[in-house]
Every structure is written in structure tokens, then in C-alpha cells.
Design an enzyme around this catalytic site. Structure first.
Site, PDB file in Angstrom:
ATOM      1  N   ASN A   9      12.546  -3.447  10.201  1.00 26.83           N
ATOM      2  CA  ASN A   9      12.591  -2.777   8.899  1.00 26.83           C
ATOM      3  C   ASN A   9      14.012  -2.979   8.370  1.00 26.83           C
ATOM      4  O   ASN A   9      14.938  -2.314   8.802  1.00 26.83           O
ATOM      5  CB  ASN A   9      12.273  -1.284   9.058  1.00 26.83           C
ATOM      6  CG  ASN A   9      12.412  -0.534   7.742  1.00 26.83           C
ATOM      7  OD1 ASN A   9      12.616  -1.140   6.690  1.00 26.83           O
ATOM      8  ND2 ASN A   9      12.309   0.776   7.793  1.00 26.83           N
ATOM      9  N   TRP A  10      14.139  -3.943   7.460  1.00 27.63           N
ATOM     10  CA  TRP A  10      15.478  -4.285   6.953  1.00 27.63           C
ATOM     11  C   TRP A  10      16.043  -3.197   6.030  1.00 27.63           C
ATOM     12  O   TRP A  10      17.226  -3.215   5.726  1.00 27.63           O
ATOM     13  CB  TRP A  10      15.417  -5.604   6.174  1.00 27.63           C
ATOM     14  CG  TRP A  10      15.292  -6.824   7.021  1.00 27.63           C
ATOM     15  CD1 TRP A  10      15.195  -6.893   8.385  1.00 27.63           C
ATOM     16  CD2 TRP A  10      15.280  -8.180   6.548  1.00 27.63           C
ATOM     17  NE1 TRP A  10      15.111  -8.207   8.784  1.00 27.63           N
ATOM     18  CE2 TRP A  10      15.150  -9.015   7.682  1.00 27.63           C
ATOM     19  CE3 TRP A  10      15.334  -8.777   5.289  1.00 27.63           C
ATOM     20  CZ2 TRP A  10      15.105 -10.407   7.580  1.00 27.63           C
ATOM     21  CZ3 TRP A  10      15.288 -10.158   5.187  1.00 27.63           C
ATOM     22  CH2 TRP A  10      15.177 -10.959   6.322  1.00 27.63           C
ATOM     23  N   LYS A  11      15.188  -2.308   5.555  1.00 26.77           N
ATOM     24  CA  LYS A  11      15.613  -1.297   4.564  1.00 26.77           C
ATOM     25  C   LYS A  11      16.257  -2.024   3.366  1.00 26.77           C
ATOM     26  O   LYS A  11      15.851  -3.127   3.052  1.00 26.77           O
ATOM     27  CB  LYS A  11      16.516  -0.261   5.230  1.00 26.77           C
ATOM     28  CG  LYS A  11      15.850   0.316   6.496  1.00 26.77           C
ATOM     29  CD  LYS A  11      16.534   1.490   7.071  1.00 26.77           C
ATOM     30  CE  LYS A  11      15.743   1.979   8.293  1.00 26.77           C
ATOM     31  NZ  LYS A  11      16.323   3.154   8.913  1.00 26.77           N
ATOM     32  N   HIS A  95       7.650   6.342   5.529  1.00 25.46           N
ATOM     33  CA  HIS A  95       8.910   6.355   6.286  1.00 25.46           C
ATOM     34  C   HIS A  95       9.694   7.628   5.944  1.00 25.46           C
ATOM     35  O   HIS A  95       9.650   8.103   4.812  1.00 25.46           O
ATOM     36  CB  HIS A  95       9.733   5.106   5.940  1.00 25.46           C
ATOM     37  CG  HIS A  95      10.888   4.907   6.870  1.00 25.46           C
ATOM     38  ND1 HIS A  95      12.067   5.605   6.734  1.00 25.46           N
ATOM     39  CD2 HIS A  95      11.026   4.127   7.969  1.00 25.46           C
ATOM     40  CE1 HIS A  95      12.890   5.242   7.712  1.00 25.46           C
ATOM     41  NE2 HIS A  95      12.282   4.344   8.473  1.00 25.46           N
ATOM     42  N   GLU A  97      12.652   8.063   5.269  1.00 25.63           N
ATOM     43  CA  GLU A  97      13.570   7.899   4.129  1.00 25.63           C
ATOM     44  C   GLU A  97      12.816   8.014   2.797  1.00 25.63           C
ATOM     45  O   GLU A  97      13.373   8.467   1.799  1.00 25.63           O
ATOM     46  CB  GLU A  97      14.326   6.556   4.274  1.00 25.63           C
ATOM     47  CG  GLU A  97      15.376   6.667   5.369  1.00 25.63           C
ATOM     48  CD  GLU A  97      15.701   5.385   6.116  1.00 25.63           C
ATOM     49  OE1 GLU A  97      15.393   4.288   5.614  1.00 25.63           O
ATOM     50  OE2 GLU A  97      16.272   5.492   7.227  1.00 25.63           O
ATOM     51  N   GLU A 167       8.968   8.086  14.628  1.00 30.81           N
ATOM     52  CA  GLU A 167      10.400   7.894  14.397  1.00 30.81           C
ATOM     53  C   GLU A 167      11.064   9.255  14.210  1.00 30.81           C
ATOM     54  O   GLU A 167      11.058   9.798  13.100  1.00 30.81           O
ATOM     55  CB  GLU A 167      10.627   7.066  13.125  1.00 30.81           C
ATOM     56  CG  GLU A 167      10.075   5.669  13.182  1.00 30.81           C
ATOM     57  CD  GLU A 167      10.800   4.730  12.228  1.00 30.81           C
ATOM     58  OE1 GLU A 167      11.220   3.667  12.688  1.00 30.81           O
ATOM     59  OE2 GLU A 167      10.972   5.059  11.048  1.00 30.81           O
ATOM     60  N   GLY A 173      19.242   5.534  12.813  1.00 31.62           N
ATOM     61  CA  GLY A 173      20.569   5.130  12.359  1.00 31.62           C
ATOM     62  C   GLY A 173      21.694   5.958  12.952  1.00 31.62           C
ATOM     63  O   GLY A 173      22.835   5.898  12.483  1.00 31.62           O
ATOM     64  N   SER A 212      16.980   3.959  16.561  1.00 29.52           N
ATOM     65  CA  SER A 212      18.068   3.413  17.391  1.00 29.52           C
ATOM     66  C   SER A 212      17.561   2.610  18.593  1.00 29.52           C
ATOM     67  O   SER A 212      18.129   2.705  19.686  1.00 29.52           O
ATOM     68  CB  SER A 212      19.018   4.523  17.824  1.00 29.52           C
ATOM     69  OG  SER A 212      19.620   5.123  16.687  1.00 29.52           O
TER      70      SER A 212
HETATM   71  P1  13P Z   1      17.417   2.385  13.265  1.00 29.15           P
HETATM   72  O1  13P Z   1      16.865   1.386  14.263  1.00 29.15           O
HETATM   73  O2  13P Z   1      18.562   1.867  12.484  1.00 29.15           O
HETATM   74  O3  13P Z   1      17.681   3.704  13.919  1.00 29.15           O
HETATM   75  O4  13P Z   1      16.253   2.649  12.179  1.00 29.15           O
HETATM   76  C1  13P Z   1      14.979   2.974  12.608  1.00 29.15           C
HETATM   77  C2  13P Z   1      14.063   2.966  11.453  1.00 29.15           C
HETATM   78  O5  13P Z   1      14.147   3.806  10.564  1.00 29.15           O
HETATM   79  C3  13P Z   1      13.042   1.907  11.397  1.00 29.15           C
HETATM   80  O6  13P Z   1      12.094   2.173  10.421  1.00 29.15           O
END
Ligand code: 13P
Length: 259
Positions: A9-11, A95, A97, A167, A173, A212
Site C-alpha cells: 500500500n504505497w499510500k 483503511h 486512514e 491493521e 507507521g 509495521s
Molecule cells: P506501515 O507498514 O507503514 O505500518 O503501514 C501499514 C498500512 O497501513 C498498510 O495499509
């Protein structure tokens, strides 16, 4: 057993040039790994680039969200059919976010999920508790409500076409990951809750862990019986790290059977 799946997931990261290098290295790195499935979920403007670069490889691609309506006056929104036009296999839905920053609810996620399936995509439905909820010991109640919130709208039968992701928000993150035992317990809880509705759907369901995940902790997580892969954020932006996680998945216990 279920086939492992590792999804990047590149965001909101990347640009044409950087993506090109990253995708090239990922493709080269996972070439020949045939015991697990791999995908990258890129920002919408780069779906065409992903399609061009990944079409003939063993790396699938997907979107990070789709809107909850089929079409219409929704400025800035992108529909399931639009991303399907670019050959996507997956669409991340719900997600944390999106839930936290864009106020998306379980109901929004359920509507997006239904449309994604209708458009031929595999939704990756994300669930997970915040730090406050974790500390209050209500993880199972939160995940149950996120699960039931979509189940009631989408229906159990369509869950056979969905991938789930647990998650914990406090692990995203932050460099702080759930221990393999903690993650396994929540995955087991999710599967058991679905099994109450349909044993077969529950048995075939892939539940990814996200938060993470790094090369250093991937093996301990992916060996757990109910952890069927990973949803990878920051480590997916470095080809060597993402490929290392894919290699772990490829070698992890799990069948070679496609589900
Ligand atoms: P990180 O791997 O940066 O913690 O992010 C996880 C995430 O939100 C994947 O969708």
C-alpha cells in the site's frame, strides 16, 4: 491451507520516475516466486503505469480506495469501474486512514465493497482498533463491529470474494507492531466470527496483517496459522524490503493452491 498474499500500500507516495524504478526492482525480485501472490496498490493516477509495467508479470496491482457510488456528481471521487478499466485486481476498502481522515464509516465501506465486487475487483477490507481502544481492551468489540457493519449490508456469500486485513491503528507507521501472538488472536477471532455464518467461507478467507511489517518481523508473523499475508505500508516503498517480505511469504507454510 490458504495461499499467502503480500500487498503493497504505497499510500500517497511516488512519482512516475520513482515508481518505474520501484516496480522494475519488485518485478525482478519476485520473478520466479510462485508459491504466494503479490500485488501493489498505487495512487489512482499511477494505475495506468502499473498496468503497463506489471501486465506480463506475477505482480498484480490495485487501487487504494473506490467511491461508494457507481457514478455521478462526486467531484474528485473515483469509481470501482474506473479502476477496473486499468486492469486492477484489488481495491483496498475501509483503511483506517480513510476512516480517520475522511470520516468513512462501515456503511461507506460496505457500499464500496459491493460495488468493487460488482466491477470484478477483490476488495481488501481493513479493520483495526485505535491505540485508545487497544489500551481500553476493546479490540475484539471494535473489530466485531467493523466486521458486522459490512456483513449486514454485503451478506456472507460475497465474503468469499473478499480479502480481509487486520491493521491495528497503533501499529501503522509507528514501527510498533502487534506481536505474532496478538495478531494471531485477532485473526482467529475474525475467522471464528465469520465461521458462525459460513464455515466454508471462513476456511477459505485470506486475512492479512498490516502495521509495521518489515523483513525482520515478517517470518514470525506469517508463520501464524491465521495470518495469510501482509498489507505493507512504508516497507513497500523500498524494493529490497518489500521483496524480502515477499520471499518470506513465498517460503512460509501455506499451500500452492490458488484460492
Ligand atoms: P506501515 O507498514 O507503514 O505500518 O503501514 C501499514 C498500512 O497501513 C498498510 O495499509
Amino acid at each position: 491451507m490458504r495461499r499467502k498474499l503480500v500487498v503493497a500500500n504505497w499510500k500517497m507516495h511516488g512519482n512516475l520516475e520513482r515508481n518505474r524504478l520501484l516496480l522494475q526492482e519488485i518485478v525482478a525480485g519476485v520473478q520466479g516466486l510462485h508459491n504466494a501472490d503479490f500485488a501493489v496498490c498505487v495512487p489512482h493516477p499511477y494505475l495506468f503505469q502499473a498496468q503497463q509495467m506489471l501486465a506480463a508479470t506475477n505482480v498484480a496491482w490495485g487501487a487504494q480506495n473506490v467511491h461508494q457510488a457507481e457514478q455521478g456528481a462526486y467531484t474528485g471521487a473515483v469509481s470501482a469501474w474506473m479502476v477496473a478499466d486499468f486492469g486492477c485486481t484489488y481495491a483496498i476498502i475501509g483503511h483506517s486512514e480513510r476512516r480517520g481522515q475522511f470520516r468513512e464509516t462501515n456503511e461507506c465501506a460496505a457500499r464500496s465493497m459491493k460495488l468493487a465486487i460488482k466491477a470484478g475487483l477483490v476488495p481488501i477490507y481493513c479493520m483495526g482498533e485505535t491505540l485508545d481502544e487497544y489500551e481500553a481492551g476493546v479490540t475484539e468489540a471494535v473489530v466485531a463491529s467493523q466486521l458486522d457493519g459490512v456483513l449486514n449490508i454485503v451478506g456472507i456469500k460475497l465474503f468469499s470474494k473478499v480479502v480481509f486485513a487486520y491493521e491495528p491503528v497503533w501499529a501503522i507507521g509507528t514501527g510498533r507492531t502487534a506481536s505474532p501472538g496478538q495478531a494471531q488472536a485477532v485473526h482467529e477471532f475474525i475467522r471464528a466470527r465469520i465461521a458462525k455464518h459460513d464455515l466454508e467461507v471462513a476456511a477459505g478467507l485470506r486475512i492479512l496483517y498490516g502495521g509495521s511489517v518489515k523483513p525482520a518481523n515478517a517470518a514470525q508473523l506469517l508463520v501464524m496459522p491465521d495470518i495469510d499475508g501482509g498489507l505493507i505500508g512504508s516497507a513497500s516503498l523500498a524494493a529490497d524490503e518489500f521483496v524480502a517480505i515477499c520471499r518470506v511469504a513465498n517460503g512460509a507454510p501455506g499451500s500452492k493452491r490458488r484460492v
